[in-house]
Design a protein around this motif. Structure first.
Motif, short mmCIF file in Angstrom:
data_model
loop_
_atom_site.label_atom_id
_atom_site.label_comp_id
_atom_site.label_asym_id
_atom_site.label_seq_id
_atom_site.Cartn_x
_atom_site.Cartn_y
_atom_site.Cartn_z
N GLN A 197 90.12 -71.78 -91.59
CA GLN A 197 89.98 -72.71 -92.71
C GLN A 197 90.23 -72.05 -94.06
OE1 GLN A 197 86.32 -74.33 -90.34
NE2 GLN A 197 86.52 -75.65 -92.12
N HIS A 257 85.86 -69.39 -83.52
CA HIS A 257 85.51 -70.53 -84.38
C HIS A 257 86.72 -71.48 -84.45
CE1 HIS A 257 83.08 -71.97 -88.08
NE2 HIS A 257 83.98 -72.89 -87.81
N TYR A 258 86.89 -72.32 -83.47
CA TYR A 258 87.97 -73.33 -83.46
C TYR A 258 89.35 -72.67 -83.67
CZ TYR A 258 84.02 -76.54 -84.29
OH TYR A 258 82.83 -77.24 -84.21
N ASN A 267 81.49 -70.91 -81.90
CA ASN A 267 81.00 -71.78 -82.96
C ASN A 267 80.69 -73.17 -82.43
OD1 ASN A 267 80.65 -72.42 -85.90
ND2 ASN A 267 82.23 -73.92 -85.41
N GLU A 268 79.52 -73.68 -82.78
CA GLU A 268 79.14 -75.07 -82.44
C GLU A 268 79.57 -75.43 -81.03
OE1 GLU A 268 80.68 -77.48 -85.67
OE2 GLU A 268 78.86 -77.14 -86.82
N TYR A 270 73.63 -80.04 -90.97
CA TYR A 270 74.12 -80.88 -92.06
C TYR A 270 73.35 -82.18 -92.15
CZ TYR A 270 78.03 -77.68 -92.29
OH TYR A 270 78.78 -76.54 -92.43
N ASN A 319 78.95 -84.84 -88.61
CA ASN A 319 79.64 -83.62 -88.27
C ASN A 319 80.10 -83.68 -86.81
OD1 ASN A 319 80.59 -81.05 -88.30
ND2 ASN A 319 78.58 -80.07 -88.18
N TRP A 334 77.89 -88.49 -94.64
CA TRP A 334 76.94 -87.69 -93.84
C TRP A 334 75.55 -87.85 -94.47
CZ3 TRP A 334 79.26 -82.30 -92.10
CH2 TRP A 334 80.54 -82.50 -91.57
N GLU A 357 75.09 -72.26 -91.17
CA GLU A 357 75.89 -73.27 -91.88
C GLU A 357 74.97 -74.35 -92.40
OE1 GLU A 357 79.37 -75.22 -90.29
OE2 GLU A 357 79.90 -73.42 -89.15
N TRP A 401 77.37 -72.95 -95.94
CA TRP A 401 78.74 -73.16 -95.47
C TRP A 401 79.75 -73.24 -96.64
CZ3 TRP A 401 81.93 -72.12 -91.95
CH2 TRP A 401 83.21 -72.68 -91.97
N SER A 459 88.59 -78.47 -95.00
CA SER A 459 87.57 -79.10 -94.16
C SER A 459 88.02 -79.13 -92.70
CB SER A 459 87.31 -80.52 -94.68
OG SER A 459 87.09 -81.40 -93.61
N ALA A 460 87.06 -78.93 -91.80
CA ALA A 460 87.42 -78.91 -90.37
C ALA A 460 87.70 -80.31 -89.84
CB ALA A 460 86.30 -78.28 -89.55
N SER A 461 86.90 -81.29 -90.26
CA SER A 461 87.06 -82.62 -89.66
C SER A 461 88.17 -83.43 -90.31
CB SER A 461 85.74 -83.39 -89.71
OG SER A 461 85.29 -83.50 -91.03
N THR A 462 88.46 -83.15 -91.57
CA THR A 462 89.48 -83.98 -92.23
C THR A 462 90.66 -83.18 -92.78
OG1 THR A 462 88.32 -83.84 -94.34
CG2 THR A 462 87.78 -85.72 -92.93
N LYS A 465 87.27 -82.00 -100.06
CA LYS A 465 85.88 -81.95 -99.58
C LYS A 465 85.39 -80.52 -99.79
CE LYS A 465 82.94 -83.33 -95.75
NZ LYS A 465 82.82 -83.60 -94.31
N TYR A 504 82.74 -77.40 -100.62
CA TYR A 504 81.38 -76.93 -100.35
C TYR A 504 81.00 -75.73 -101.23
CZ TYR A 504 81.10 -79.56 -95.90
OH TYR A 504 81.05 -80.54 -94.94
C1 BG6 Z 1 81.02 -77.32 -88.90
C2 BG6 Z 1 82.06 -76.28 -88.64
O1 BG6 Z 1 81.33 -78.36 -88.05
O2 BG6 Z 1 80.93 -77.92 -90.12
C3 BG6 Z 1 82.89 -75.87 -89.83
O3 BG6 Z 1 81.57 -75.14 -87.98
C4 BG6 Z 1 83.08 -77.09 -90.72
O4 BG6 Z 1 84.07 -75.32 -89.35
C5 BG6 Z 1 81.72 -77.55 -91.22
O5 BG6 Z 1 83.95 -76.86 -91.77
C6 BG6 Z 1 81.76 -78.71 -92.19
O6 BG6 Z 1 82.53 -79.73 -91.66
P1 BG6 Z 1 83.75 -80.34 -92.46
O7 BG6 Z 1 84.38 -81.28 -91.53
O8 BG6 Z 1 83.16 -81.02 -93.65
O9 BG6 Z 1 84.62 -79.21 -92.83
#
Ligand code: BG6
Length: 480
Positions: free
Chosen positions: A22, A139-140, A184-185, A318, A336, A353, A379, A426, A433-436, A441, A443
């Motif tokens: 990321q 980690h992904y 990771n997760e 989160y 998440n 969230w 995180e 985090w 961002s991992a999800s989008t 986004k 942090y």
């Molecule tokens: C966790 C992951 O799911 O949350 C991170 O370990 C991720 O890789 C983080 O970035 C926050 O999620 P997002 O989708 O807001 O980046």
């Protein structure tokens, strides 16, 4: 009696967290091979695209953008970034090693020296400032070749390649890294196997069978990593890493309470039970039977899992989840890589969230009550839109409020008796961002001038939260 507030332990590990895919960029530099993150399209539709059956794991630049390719260019700017972490007073920095920098195709016999040398430089730079690395092994970021040729963690063969990878990094960095985490997760795959397990569900395929078989392969791989770590670096600690989300019942209807309990067991406890207690929990037997899941478990697997358990639990927090058996007519709430129903007592972030600091205290207590091993919040943070003012300042009070309430919740949990090792917020520097797959986004305590449309100078700016966190660390959590 006048009760003074409990203090954070003297050696509490304050810091920040990121993941290679990321933020590093340099996606084809230093001999790195492609990995799963390199084929993830950017934008709010990312998860939808990935969830479509038959995702082909190809890069299609005509159709999509790929923000992970450039990340925030940590690959070239790590010195500048680490100096900023040091200025905030980080004791630790959680980062990941990109497996595909070390084994570009995943199945080579020898590691890639250029990749190994890169992380040597990063660790040396951290030590220059007395910052201890906390390293996530996966980690992904699985090498794409293992995804395409073997179906990711569907295949037992991948365990061999993972073992080769962990042996290479433990032997190389044994003098430099004392804190490790395996996957990771790991529990995120329950809802979404692509990023951590490296496969998608085929059209018409029953998803549970391959997901739970892949979990088994990861558990074996994780135990082999724990074994190798303890043998090669006896003074090191190696943990698991889960998404921790307490599951609330929507109301006190026993049917819903039971439903929430079952969801929580599968989501929060299944992986923990295997990785920390060293055995499949009894409730999974019924689950496997109900869903016609039959696992291919080899001789010796269960003994290995029993004998080589993690030393601590790393967790991301989160949000909490609220669940109801019959969700008809209720709004859902995105999360998440999870989804529950809306909790009317909670406010939500710009991405929906739900913000619940008390949930952090609850989940820390639940995990500690169950496992009695140290916990590490690796995180936590608020993804939000930030605005740069004309004078270059970024007044992210909303982020400070979020973090303050969560740090306060950790202090309460410590007061409750929880053994908490540390806190790495985090995305301590803005990243993808991992999800989008968005830059918007954000942090970070450190703003990065990079935008969703590809514009940006990559310049780093200190946000208001940068100074706030510096004070938090300096005062060991006294000044919030
Ligand atoms: C966790 C992951 O799911 O949350 C991170 O370990 C991720 O890789 C983080 O970035 C926050 O999620 P997002 O989708 O807001 O980046």
């Amino acid at each position: 009696m006048n009760q003074s507030k409990i203090k954070f332990p003297k050696n509490f590990l304050w810091g920040g967290a990121t993941a290679a895919n990321q933020m590093e960029g340099g996606y084809l530099e230093g001999g790195k091979g492609l990995n799963i993150a390199d084929v993830l399209p950017g934008g709010k539709e990312r998860l939808k695209v990935l969830k479509e059956p038959g995702f082909n794991f190809e890069i299609d630049k005509e159709k999509y953008s790929y923000p992970n390719h450039e990340g925030i260019d940590f690959y070239h700017r790590y010195k500048e970034d680490i100096a900023l972490f040091a200025e905030m007073g980080f004791k630790v920095y959680r980062m990941s090693i990109a497996w595909s920098r070390i084994f570009p195709n995943g199945n080579e016999l020898e590691p890639n020296e250029e990749g190994l040398a890169f992380y040597d430089r990063v660790f040396d730079e951290l030590y220059k400032y007395g910052i201890e690395p906390v390293v996530t092994i996966s980690h992904y970021e699985m090498p794409l070749n293992l995804v395409k040729e073997y179906g990711g963690w569907r295949s037992r063969e991948v365990i061999t390649y993972f073992e080769r990878y962990v042996n290479a990094i433990f032997n190389r960095y044994k003098g430099k890294v004392k804190y490790w985490m395996t996957f990771n997760e790991i529990n995120s795959a329950l809802h979404f196997p692509i990023m951590s397990m490296g496969f998608s569900i085929e059209k018409g395929e029953d998803e549970y069978q391959p997901i739970f078989q892949a979990f088994h392969h990861q558990f074996v791989a994780s135990s082999l990593a724990v074994k190798a770590c303890h043998e090669i670096i006896p003074e090191a600690k190696i943990g698991s890493m889960i998404i921790a989300a307490p599951v609330y019942s929507y109301d006190c209807n026993p049917e819903n309470v039971l439903y929430a309990m079952e969801e929580e067991r599968i989501f929060n406890y299944f992986c923990g039970d295997v990785q920390v207690r060293g055995e499949y929990p009894s409730f999974m037997k019924r689950f496997f039977k109900k869903h016609h899941i039959s696992l291919d478990i080899h001789d010796g697997d269960l003994r290995l899992i029993k004998e080589h358990r993690v030393d601590y639990i790393g967790l991301s927090y989160y949000m909490s989840l609220t669940e109801k058996k019959d969700k008809t007519g209720l709004d859902s709430t995105p999360g998440n890589l999870l989804e529950g129903v809306k909790n009317r007592f909670l406010k939500a972030s710009d991405w929906g969230w739900e913000i619940d600091p008390i949930g952090l205290r609850i989940v820390l207590n639940k995990l500690y009550d169950r496992y009695r091993v140290p916990l590490f919040v690796v995180e936590n943070g608020l993804g939000a839109y930030d605005k740069v003012e004309e004078d270059g300042s970024i007044n992210d009070d909303y982020r400070i409020d979020y973090l303050r309430s969560h740090v306060e919740a950790m202090r309460e949990a410590i007061d409750d008796g929880v053994d908490l090792m540390g806190y790495t917020s985090w995305g301590c520097i803005d990243l993808v961002s991992a999800s989008t797959g968005e830059f918007s986004k954000r942090y970070g305590f450190i703003y990065v001038d990079k935008h969703d449309d590809g514009r940006g100078t990559m310049k780093r700016l200190k946000k208001k939260s940068f100074y706030w966190y510096k004070n938090v660390i300096e005062s060991n959590g006294e000044v919030l």
